[in-house]
Design a protein around this motif. Sequence first.
Motif, PDB file in Angstrom:
ATOM      1  N   GLN A 294       0.830  -1.222   0.000  1.00  0.00           N
ATOM      2  CA  GLN A 294       0.000   0.000   0.000  1.00  0.00           C
ATOM      3  C   GLN A 294       0.857   1.261   0.000  1.00  0.00           C
ATOM      4  O   GLN A 294       0.618   2.192   0.779  1.00  0.00           O
ATOM      5  CB  GLN A 294      -0.922  -0.019   1.221  1.00  0.00           C
ATOM      6  CG  GLN A 294      -1.885  -1.183   1.146  1.00  0.00           C
ATOM      7  CD  GLN A 294      -2.788  -1.274   2.339  1.00  0.00           C
ATOM      8  OE1 GLN A 294      -2.364  -1.016   3.472  1.00  0.00           O
ATOM      9  NE2 GLN A 294      -4.030  -1.651   2.097  1.00  0.00           N
ATOM     10  N   VAL A 295       1.818   1.293  -0.910  1.00  0.00           N
ATOM     11  CA  VAL A 295       2.742   2.426  -0.932  1.00  0.00           C
ATOM     12  C   VAL A 295       2.198   3.575  -1.784  1.00  0.00           C
ATOM     13  O   VAL A 295       1.813   3.384  -2.939  1.00  0.00           O
ATOM     14  CB  VAL A 295       4.135   1.989  -1.445  1.00  0.00           C
ATOM     15  CG1 VAL A 295       5.015   3.200  -1.709  1.00  0.00           C
ATOM     16  CG2 VAL A 295       4.789   1.048  -0.447  1.00  0.00           C
ATOM     17  N   ASP A 296       2.165   4.759  -1.177  1.00  0.00           N
ATOM     18  CA  ASP A 296       1.903   6.002  -1.903  1.00  0.00           C
ATOM     19  C   ASP A 296       3.173   6.835  -1.823  1.00  0.00           C
ATOM     20  O   ASP A 296       3.881   6.782  -0.817  1.00  0.00           O
ATOM     21  CB  ASP A 296       0.811   6.840  -1.205  1.00  0.00           C
ATOM     22  CG  ASP A 296      -0.568   6.217  -1.336  1.00  0.00           C
ATOM     23  OD1 ASP A 296      -0.730   5.286  -2.152  1.00  0.00           O
ATOM     24  OD2 ASP A 296      -1.472   6.660  -0.602  1.00  0.00           O
ATOM     25  N   PHE A 297       3.422   7.626  -2.852  1.00  0.00           N
ATOM     26  CA  PHE A 297       4.511   8.596  -2.743  1.00  0.00           C
ATOM     27  C   PHE A 297       4.104   9.892  -3.421  1.00  0.00           C
ATOM     28  O   PHE A 297       3.635   9.896  -4.563  1.00  0.00           O
ATOM     29  CB  PHE A 297       5.815   8.084  -3.355  1.00  0.00           C
ATOM     30  CG  PHE A 297       6.910   9.104  -3.209  1.00  0.00           C
ATOM     31  CD1 PHE A 297       7.574   9.257  -2.004  1.00  0.00           C
ATOM     32  CD2 PHE A 297       7.217   9.971  -4.258  1.00  0.00           C
ATOM     33  CE1 PHE A 297       8.544  10.244  -1.839  1.00  0.00           C
ATOM     34  CE2 PHE A 297       8.182  10.959  -4.097  1.00  0.00           C
ATOM     35  CZ  PHE A 297       8.848  11.089  -2.882  1.00  0.00           C
TER      36      PHE A 297
ATOM     37  N   THR B 254       0.736   5.438  -6.385  1.00  0.00           N
ATOM     38  CA  THR B 254      -0.547   5.251  -5.714  1.00  0.00           C
ATOM     39  C   THR B 254      -0.788   3.774  -5.425  1.00  0.00           C
ATOM     40  O   THR B 254      -0.803   2.958  -6.358  1.00  0.00           O
ATOM     41  CB  THR B 254      -1.697   5.777  -6.610  1.00  0.00           C
ATOM     42  OG1 THR B 254      -1.401   7.128  -6.980  1.00  0.00           O
ATOM     43  CG2 THR B 254      -3.032   5.743  -5.882  1.00  0.00           C
ATOM     44  N   ASP B 255      -0.928   3.447  -4.172  1.00  0.00           N
ATOM     45  CA  ASP B 255      -1.327   2.112  -3.725  1.00  0.00           C
ATOM     46  C   ASP B 255      -0.543   0.990  -4.429  1.00  0.00           C
ATOM     47  O   ASP B 255      -1.126   0.133  -5.085  1.00  0.00           O
ATOM     48  CB  ASP B 255      -2.838   1.922  -3.943  1.00  0.00           C
ATOM     49  CG  ASP B 255      -3.358   0.705  -3.184  1.00  0.00           C
ATOM     50  OD1 ASP B 255      -2.724   0.315  -2.178  1.00  0.00           O
ATOM     51  OD2 ASP B 255      -4.384   0.133  -3.603  1.00  0.00           O
TER      52      ASP B 255
ATOM     53  N   HIS C  60      12.826   3.950  -3.995  1.00  0.00           N
ATOM     54  CA  HIS C  60      12.370   3.398  -2.717  1.00  0.00           C
ATOM     55  C   HIS C  60      13.165   2.149  -2.336  1.00  0.00           C
ATOM     56  O   HIS C  60      13.106   1.711  -1.197  1.00  0.00           O
ATOM     57  CB  HIS C  60      10.885   3.035  -2.784  1.00  0.00           C
ATOM     58  CG  HIS C  60       9.979   4.225  -2.673  1.00  0.00           C
ATOM     59  ND1 HIS C  60       9.816   5.134  -3.695  1.00  0.00           N
ATOM     60  CD2 HIS C  60       9.220   4.669  -1.640  1.00  0.00           C
ATOM     61  CE1 HIS C  60       8.970   6.070  -3.300  1.00  0.00           C
ATOM     62  NE2 HIS C  60       8.594   5.816  -2.057  1.00  0.00           N
ATOM     63  N   LEU C  61      13.862   1.570  -3.305  1.00  0.00           N
ATOM     64  CA  LEU C  61      14.523   0.287  -3.035  1.00  0.00           C
ATOM     65  C   LEU C  61      15.725   0.442  -2.116  1.00  0.00           C
ATOM     66  O   LEU C  61      16.159  -0.523  -1.498  1.00  0.00           O
ATOM     67  CB  LEU C  61      14.940  -0.394  -4.345  1.00  0.00           C
ATOM     68  CG  LEU C  61      13.776  -0.742  -5.279  1.00  0.00           C
ATOM     69  CD1 LEU C  61      14.290  -1.337  -6.578  1.00  0.00           C
ATOM     70  CD2 LEU C  61      12.813  -1.710  -4.603  1.00  0.00           C
ATOM     71  N   ASN C  62      16.303   1.651  -2.051  1.00  0.00           N
ATOM     72  CA  ASN C  62      17.352   1.854  -1.037  1.00  0.00           C
ATOM     73  C   ASN C  62      17.019   3.038  -0.129  1.00  0.00           C
ATOM     74  O   ASN C  62      17.904   3.657   0.448  1.00  0.00           O
ATOM     75  CB  ASN C  62      18.736   1.997  -1.672  1.00  0.00           C
ATOM     76  CG  ASN C  62      18.911   3.325  -2.364  1.00  0.00           C
ATOM     77  OD1 ASN C  62      17.956   4.084  -2.495  1.00  0.00           O
ATOM     78  ND2 ASN C  62      20.128   3.609  -2.795  1.00  0.00           N
ATOM     79  N   ALA C  63      15.724   3.362  -0.058  1.00  0.00           N
ATOM     80  CA  ALA C  63      15.227   4.394   0.855  1.00  0.00           C
ATOM     81  C   ALA C  63      15.776   5.785   0.545  1.00  0.00           C
ATOM     82  O   ALA C  63      15.830   6.655   1.403  1.00  0.00           O
ATOM     83  CB  ALA C  63      15.504   4.023   2.311  1.00  0.00           C
ATOM     84  N   LEU C  64      16.174   5.993  -0.695  1.00  0.00           N
ATOM     85  CA  LEU C  64      16.526   7.344  -1.122  1.00  0.00           C
ATOM     86  C   LEU C  64      15.265   8.197  -1.076  1.00  0.00           C
ATOM     87  O   LEU C  64      15.294   9.369  -0.744  1.00  0.00           O
ATOM     88  CB  LEU C  64      17.063   7.278  -2.553  1.00  0.00           C
ATOM     89  CG  LEU C  64      18.174   8.224  -2.879  1.00  0.00           C
ATOM     90  CD1 LEU C  64      19.359   8.001  -1.977  1.00  0.00           C
ATOM     91  CD2 LEU C  64      18.591   8.034  -4.323  1.00  0.00           C
ATOM     92  N   LEU C  65      14.156   7.567  -1.416  1.00  0.00           N
ATOM     93  CA  LEU C  65      12.832   8.160  -1.178  1.00  0.00           C
ATOM     94  C   LEU C  65      12.115   7.221  -0.210  1.00  0.00           C
ATOM     95  O   LEU C  65      12.262   5.998  -0.312  1.00  0.00           O
ATOM     96  CB  LEU C  65      12.042   8.247  -2.484  1.00  0.00           C
ATOM     97  CG  LEU C  65      12.606   9.146  -3.579  1.00  0.00           C
ATOM     98  CD1 LEU C  65      11.719   9.076  -4.825  1.00  0.00           C
ATOM     99  CD2 LEU C  65      12.740  10.586  -3.118  1.00  0.00           C
TER     100      LEU C  65
ATOM    101  N   PRO D 282       8.335   6.096   1.457  1.00  0.00           N
ATOM    102  CA  PRO D 282       6.910   6.215   1.105  1.00  0.00           C
ATOM    103  C   PRO D 282       6.233   7.313   1.918  1.00  0.00           C
ATOM    104  O   PRO D 282       6.607   7.550   3.069  1.00  0.00           O
ATOM    105  CB  PRO D 282       6.335   4.835   1.449  1.00  0.00           C
ATOM    106  CG  PRO D 282       7.358   4.151   2.295  1.00  0.00           C
ATOM    107  CD  PRO D 282       8.674   4.765   1.984  1.00  0.00           C
ATOM    108  N   THR D 283       5.253   7.991   1.333  1.00  0.00           N
ATOM    109  CA  THR D 283       4.463   8.927   2.133  1.00  0.00           C
ATOM    110  C   THR D 283       3.338   8.175   2.843  1.00  0.00           C
ATOM    111  O   THR D 283       2.749   8.681   3.784  1.00  0.00           O
ATOM    112  CB  THR D 283       3.914  10.103   1.287  1.00  0.00           C
ATOM    113  OG1 THR D 283       3.609   9.638  -0.017  1.00  0.00           O
ATOM    114  CG2 THR D 283       4.944  11.184   1.140  1.00  0.00           C
ATOM    115  N   ALA D 284       3.049   6.940   2.367  1.00  0.00           N
ATOM    116  CA  ALA D 284       2.149   6.039   3.100  1.00  0.00           C
ATOM    117  C   ALA D 284       2.539   4.619   2.732  1.00  0.00           C
ATOM    118  O   ALA D 284       3.062   4.382   1.650  1.00  0.00           O
ATOM    119  CB  ALA D 284       0.700   6.300   2.723  1.00  0.00           C
TER     120      ALA D 284
END
Lengths: 280, 294
Positions: free
Chosen positions: B7-10, B24-25, B52-57, B59-61
């Motif tokens: 359930q990832v949003d960014f 979105t989701d 997102h795979l190395n947490a450079l970004l 998730p906002t949710a």
Amino acid sequence: MSQIINVEHLNYRYPQQSESELTLHDVSFSVTAGEWVAIVGHNGSGKSTLAKNLNGLLAPVSGKITVDGQVLTEDTVWDIRRKIGMVFQNPDNQFVGATVADDVAFSLENQGVPRDEMLKRVADALAQVNMSAFATREPARLSGGQKQRVALAGMIAARPKILILDESTSMLDPEGRADVLATIRQMKADSDLTVLSITHDIDEAASANRVLVVNDGELVEEGTPAEIFQHGPALIKMGLDMPYPERLKAALKRQGVTVPATYLTEKGMADWLWQLISNK
Amino acid sequence: MAIDFKQVDFTYQPGTPFATQALTDINVTIPDGSYTALIGHTGSGKSTLLQHLNALLKPTAGTVTIGDRVITPETSNKDLKALRRHVGIVFQFPESQLFEETVEKDIAFGPQNFGVSEADALKTAAEMLDLVGLDRDLLQRSPFDLSGGQMRRVAIAGVLAMAPQVLVLDEPTAGLDPQGRLDMMEMFANLRYERHLTVVLVTHQMDDVANYADNVIVMDHGKVVKTGTPQDIFKDPDWLVAHHLGLPKTTAFAQQLMARGIQFDQMPLTEDQLAQALVQQLPVQQLGGATDDE
Ligand SMILES: Nc1ncnc2c1ncn2[C@@H]1O[C@H](COP(=O)(O)OP(=O)(O)OP(=O)(O)O)[C@@H](O)[C@H]1O
Ligand SMILES: Nc1ncnc2c1ncn2[C@@H]1O[C@H](COP(=O)(O)OP(=O)(O)OP(=O)(O)O)[C@@H](O)[C@H]1O
Ligand SMILES: [Mg+2]
Ligand SMILES: [Mg+2]
């Protein structure tokens, strides 16, 4: 038909290179107004260096470059740059505007284009590359392909006499690439635009009237796309992919199939296969 | 390492007038040891998902789980070092990842940052340069005084030098010449087997998807719209066109043959698959092996 670009015995070395080295060696060629020329060659062969010499971003060691009747010198370089629109390999290096629309408008402001016309040209150019919805966005905050589209829109709006594309479709999806090639064809139909496109893409090279092959700083071949594509597997050494029918031929040969030696287009290849199979 | 999105949003620049929702989701799993291709048209969210795979970004949710690391919107920027060591990303534009004075220092930076001695890191740098097909003469050059394709290779060398377990590649062959493209794709495939890597590849080259991937994720407007094997994805050309995606060259060509009346049991995706299918149908006298009119 007039020559719009003429390059004679161009030699170039970067400042940090030693006297015995040259990045471009005795390069001579000319381009007719309205022509579309593809420049191909392996990585590091000197294609971008050549492009930067043509608009005076780099100054040759020796040789003479004439653009639209003017010999390139320190005095003429600004005139010449106005005639050449260049899209660089990495669009991040060329964004100047705070928004996408400002960025596309930048060269028009410099040319003194009246505001109404400028707004119209910017809107048209963004529509051409499917980026109208992004007009107020910051260019740096776009996806890779969106950046390349904006960089191209800048050149569409500027309407230069000569357009130099340095791998400017490398990050576009196949549809985006096809759109860009169609846009260039349209621009050529509307004006007498001359295009130099530096590319590793066989479809882009196939769209050109003529292909120049650069190898280790020297111009080693030139010909129509059909002439160049006849080289088959040797195309890979020239920095180009093999056309699909040639690749399929190679795979069929690996299966022991006898294949024609002459160059076949995709349609020719499909016809040949269908004939064999339907007459069996 | 398996990677799991729940359930990832960014959203870029959240809470400002410029907020842009890019994901979105997202609910998707990248299996351990898989070669996953991430495809989708321009702006669909591929590069955003990769970061997102190395947490450079972050998730906002939702949550992203990488191996045993769970990343949530609250995750602090501290102690991400281990994660960044195991997940190496080659970015879409190589310039954005080059920064040192020399090529050698640039490639050696990663290993040194993770505790390798300078001498060993410099040795690795030279070996990596060989691996990406560049001359060792370039070691002392500034990475910015290189051609586009050479920069790309240095960026790849820098990531490989860290010996990551997950290799994330954002259009890694854009700007490479065809020989370089082939060499690099073969090298990634070999490394995957030798080192049991998980590979995640973003590409617009459907031929690369057909030739190398075993798992495909399709994105459209920030959402995952399909997942499956390359066979699953490419068997429905109309669906692909509707999502602004292309076909592998072979599949497109097979469609031309099908329009003429040639039939295939299974949709061919690569030249070799098509050649094998055609051999079954060609007349025997054609199976001599030599080339006509030579
Ligand atoms: N700023 C620079 N300083 C010194 N050498 C450079 C510089 N830029 C490029 N070179 C070198 O000049 C040669 C030609 O580079 P150029 O960028 O013209 O190649 P290219 O044909 O455009 O390659 P690519 O397909 O990789 O973009 C390469 O060997 C490169 O390393
Ligand atoms: N730094 C940023 N700030 C704000 N919005 C961004 C930023 N980077 C990307 N975006 C937007 O987020 C969306 C997804 O972008 P992303 O870069 O993930 O696309 P992509 O699928 O990688 O596309 P491409 O194939 O063109 O590289 C796009 O609409 C883009 O404009
Ligand atoms: Mg270049
Ligand atoms: Mg991207």
